[in-house]
Design a protein around this motif. Structure first.
Motif, mmCIF file in Angstrom:
data_model
loop_
_atom_site.group_PDB
_atom_site.id
_atom_site.type_symbol
_atom_site.label_atom_id
_atom_site.label_comp_id
_atom_site.label_asym_id
_atom_site.label_seq_id
_atom_site.Cartn_x
_atom_site.Cartn_y
_atom_site.Cartn_z
ATOM 1 N N LEU A 183 24.780 -29.289 -31.423
ATOM 2 C CA LEU A 183 25.599 -30.250 -32.153
ATOM 3 C C LEU A 183 27.041 -29.787 -32.270
ATOM 4 N N TYR A 223 19.022 -31.958 -28.936
ATOM 5 C CA TYR A 223 20.257 -32.535 -29.486
ATOM 6 C C TYR A 223 19.984 -33.812 -30.286
ATOM 7 N N ARG A 259 24.980 -27.844 -38.852
ATOM 8 C CA ARG A 259 24.833 -28.173 -37.439
ATOM 9 C C ARG A 259 24.290 -26.992 -36.643
ATOM 10 N N SER A 268 20.858 -34.448 -34.323
ATOM 11 C CA SER A 268 22.004 -35.335 -34.521
ATOM 12 C C SER A 268 21.678 -36.477 -35.477
ATOM 13 N N PHE A 327 29.897 -30.851 -29.894
ATOM 14 C CA PHE A 327 30.507 -32.175 -30.027
ATOM 15 C C PHE A 327 31.906 -32.084 -30.631
#
Length: 274
Positions: free
Chosen positions: A226, A209, A222, A213, A229
């Motif tokens: 990710l 992650y 993404r 990120s 989120f």
């Protein structure tokens, strides 16, 4: 006889306890993926009164699951393939050309494994940002190649030492070039090691992650970790779809590990024998 049976039962009981400890987090995640937010916050350990499949539909849509899955798949496969290929070639070169320079280079590469990523992530992002290389899947794959190669080279190095140099000399006498000798003789022999390294790197890259990120900014780039989120708001968290999204994220990699774990065991066993 009684002592041996009691010790066997103790081992079995201990293994069952350890299994329950490992399975409980996933069971907790799966249980809450079918519940509404109020049911999760009120009693997260209770069984759902009604199995809410809408959580999975909402998670699939909000995560843009198809595109995120494809991004994770491309980054993972290319990263693992490049790490395995270049690490095997580097380890073979270090073993077959055992000069002082190569010995020091190998030691430096192995020593680089002790440097924590958190210590270099800010300078790394600043440098790549100044070069306009952020928000690029290829930049992320290149970073995985750099961070994953030291351990892979270290593992390959020990296995290449166990391959007799006479095999390569015989292939060279028969007319093979050094490149053909590596890909037709050496690399096939390293197949169990390659399988072990590939599986470990698949688990690492797929679940990572922090590094994505920092590199991937656009929603269309993404990865699956990710995308989870998206369920976090400014003042609230949509727990039901979040749990369902986490299940959808970890399920593919769990299936890969279940069917490929025997290759890890084979690679570790062969390494211990050598």
């Amino acid at each position: 006889m009684r002592s041996s049976k009691s010790s066997t039962w103790l081992r079995i009981t201990g293994l069952i306890v350890v299994l329950c400890l490992f399975v409980f987090p996933f069971f907790f995640l799966l249980l809450n993926s079918f519940k509404a937010n109020t049911a999760i916050t009120s009693n997260p350990l209770a069984f759902p009164e009604v199995f809410n499949w809408d959580n999975y539909r909402n998670a699939f849509e909000k995560m843009n699951y198809t595109a995120s899955f494809f991004n994770s798949l491309v980054i993972t496969l290319l990263g693992v393939a490049l790490i395995s290929l270049f690490a095997a070639m580097t380890a073979h070169y270090f073993v077959r050309n055992n000069t002082k320079f190569n010995q020091y280079t190998f030691m430096i590469m192995v020593a680089a494994m002790i440097i924590p990523f958190q210590a270099i992530m800010i300078p790394l992002v600043k440098i790549y940002g100044s070069l306009n290389l952020l928000d690029n899947k290829w930049s992320l794959i290149y970073m995985y190649l750099g961070f994953g190669s030291p351990l892979a080279v270290f593992i390959y190095h020990g296995f290449v030492k166990g391959i007799p140099a006479e095999l390569e000399e015989a292939a060279l006498i028969d007319g093979c070039t050094r490149r053909q000798t590596f890909f037709r003789i050496v690399f096939p022999v390293l197949a169990p090691t390659t399988a072990t390294i590939s599986i470990l790197n698949v688990l690492w890259i797929w679940n990572d992650y922090l590094l994505p990120s920092l590199i991937l900014v656009s929603p269309e780039n993404r990865t699956l970790p990710l995308s989870t989120f998206n369920f976090y708001g400014t003042y609230s968290v949509d727990y039901g779809p979040l749990m369902a999204g986490l299940v959808l994220t970890v399920m593919p990699i769990m299936l890969v590990y279940i069917f490929a774990q025997r290759y890890i065991i084979q690679g570790v066993m062969q390494g211990s024998i050598k």
